[in-house]
Write a protein that holds these residues in place. Structure first.
Motif, short mmCIF file in Angstrom:
data_model
loop_
_atom_site.label_atom_id
_atom_site.label_comp_id
_atom_site.label_asym_id
_atom_site.label_seq_id
_atom_site.Cartn_x
_atom_site.Cartn_y
_atom_site.Cartn_z
N GLY A 39 27.72 42.72 -56.03
CA GLY A 39 28.03 41.31 -56.22
C GLY A 39 26.80 40.42 -56.29
O GLY A 39 26.92 39.20 -56.29
N GLN A 72 26.76 38.29 -60.81
CA GLN A 72 28.15 37.90 -60.99
C GLN A 72 28.59 37.99 -62.45
O GLN A 72 27.77 37.90 -63.37
CB GLN A 72 28.35 36.46 -60.51
CG GLN A 72 28.04 36.25 -59.04
CD GLN A 72 29.02 36.97 -58.14
OE1 GLN A 72 30.22 36.93 -58.37
NE2 GLN A 72 28.50 37.63 -57.12
N GLU A 73 29.89 38.12 -62.63
CA GLU A 73 30.50 38.14 -63.96
C GLU A 73 30.04 36.93 -64.77
O GLU A 73 30.03 35.81 -64.28
CB GLU A 73 32.01 38.10 -63.77
CG GLU A 73 32.80 38.08 -65.03
CD GLU A 73 34.29 37.99 -64.73
OE1 GLU A 73 34.96 37.19 -65.40
OE2 GLU A 73 34.77 38.71 -63.84
N GLN A 99 33.02 41.27 -67.40
CA GLN A 99 34.13 41.09 -66.46
C GLN A 99 34.46 42.45 -65.88
O GLN A 99 34.58 43.44 -66.60
CB GLN A 99 35.33 40.51 -67.20
CG GLN A 99 36.52 40.29 -66.31
CD GLN A 99 37.70 39.68 -67.08
OE1 GLN A 99 37.60 39.39 -68.26
NE2 GLN A 99 38.81 39.52 -66.39
N GLN A 100 34.58 42.51 -64.58
CA GLN A 100 34.83 43.77 -63.91
C GLN A 100 36.28 43.85 -63.45
O GLN A 100 36.79 42.91 -62.85
CB GLN A 100 33.90 43.95 -62.70
CG GLN A 100 32.43 43.96 -63.04
CD GLN A 100 32.03 45.14 -63.90
OE1 GLN A 100 32.35 46.28 -63.58
NE2 GLN A 100 31.32 44.88 -64.97
N ASN A 101 36.91 44.95 -63.71
CA ASN A 101 38.24 45.23 -63.19
C ASN A 101 38.05 45.55 -61.70
O ASN A 101 37.32 46.48 -61.35
CB ASN A 101 38.81 46.43 -63.95
CG ASN A 101 40.14 46.89 -63.42
OD1 ASN A 101 40.37 46.93 -62.22
ND2 ASN A 101 41.01 47.27 -64.33
N ASN A 102 38.68 44.78 -60.81
CA ASN A 102 38.47 44.94 -59.37
C ASN A 102 38.81 46.34 -58.89
O ASN A 102 38.12 46.89 -58.03
CB ASN A 102 39.27 43.90 -58.59
CG ASN A 102 38.67 42.52 -58.73
OD1 ASN A 102 37.50 42.38 -59.04
ND2 ASN A 102 39.47 41.50 -58.51
N GLU A 103 39.87 46.93 -59.43
CA GLU A 103 40.25 48.29 -59.02
C GLU A 103 39.19 49.29 -59.47
O GLU A 103 38.82 50.20 -58.72
CB GLU A 103 41.62 48.64 -59.61
CG GLU A 103 42.25 49.86 -59.00
CD GLU A 103 42.54 49.73 -57.50
OE1 GLU A 103 42.43 50.76 -56.81
OE2 GLU A 103 42.85 48.63 -57.04
N LEU A 163 36.05 48.59 -60.06
CA LEU A 163 34.86 48.30 -59.27
C LEU A 163 34.95 48.99 -57.91
O LEU A 163 33.98 49.58 -57.43
CB LEU A 163 34.69 46.80 -59.11
CG LEU A 163 33.35 46.29 -58.63
CD1 LEU A 163 32.22 46.78 -59.53
CD2 LEU A 163 33.35 44.78 -58.57
N LYS A 164 36.13 48.94 -57.30
CA LYS A 164 36.33 49.61 -56.01
C LYS A 164 36.13 51.12 -56.16
O LYS A 164 35.52 51.77 -55.31
CB LYS A 164 37.73 49.32 -55.47
CG LYS A 164 37.97 49.92 -54.11
CD LYS A 164 39.34 49.59 -53.57
CE LYS A 164 39.54 50.25 -52.23
NZ LYS A 164 40.85 50.01 -51.66
N LYS A 193 32.47 51.91 -56.29
CA LYS A 193 31.88 51.84 -54.95
C LYS A 193 32.22 53.11 -54.16
O LYS A 193 31.36 53.69 -53.50
CB LYS A 193 32.38 50.61 -54.21
CG LYS A 193 31.84 49.31 -54.75
CD LYS A 193 32.44 48.12 -54.00
CE LYS A 193 31.95 46.81 -54.55
NZ LYS A 193 32.52 45.65 -53.85
#
Length: 124
Positions: free
Chosen positions: A28, A31-32, A78-82, A84-85, A88
């Protein structure tokens, strides 16, 4: 944006750049929509070839971390949160795999590793 190139690393320079920028995006720190330095500016700052920085940006774009707009530059995608998780978790999984391999070589059992992990979680 601070990128550090190691001449003593076995990792190619473009991969060092790619991995560091990916890390900044995943954490982070970038940022996007945030703009990245131009290929030429980054090459100049790092005192490396434009071809090397271009290859790093191409890899980042291929993996969906950045987008490049002709005449405007490169930006954090733009990152897809899922997704991105998952990225990680993949990083943590790879590091834990190294720990498991090393602990088996050293004869350290699961219980000892679990205890170490609990202590570290409490300390940090």
């Amino acid at each position: 944006m601070s990128i550090i190139i190691s001449n003593s690393s076995n990792e190619p320079i473009y991969e060092q750049i790619t991995n560091q920028i990916k890390g900044m995006i995943i954490k982070g720190e970038l940022q996007e929509g945030e703009g990245l330095p131009s290929i030429r500016a980054l090459a100049r700052d790092l005192q490396i070839s434009v071809i090397t920085t271009k290859r790093a940006y191409e890899e980042l774009e291929k993996e969906g971390f950045i987008v490049t707009m002709q005449g405007k530059g490169s930006f954090v995608a733009q990152q897809n949160n899922e997704l991105l998780k998952e990225k990680k978790l993949k990083i943590i999984e790879e590091k834990l795999l190294d720990v498991v391999k090393e602990s088996k070589l050293l004869g350290i059992d699961y219980k000892e590793i679990e205890e170490m992990l609990q202590i570290l979680f409490q300390e940090v």
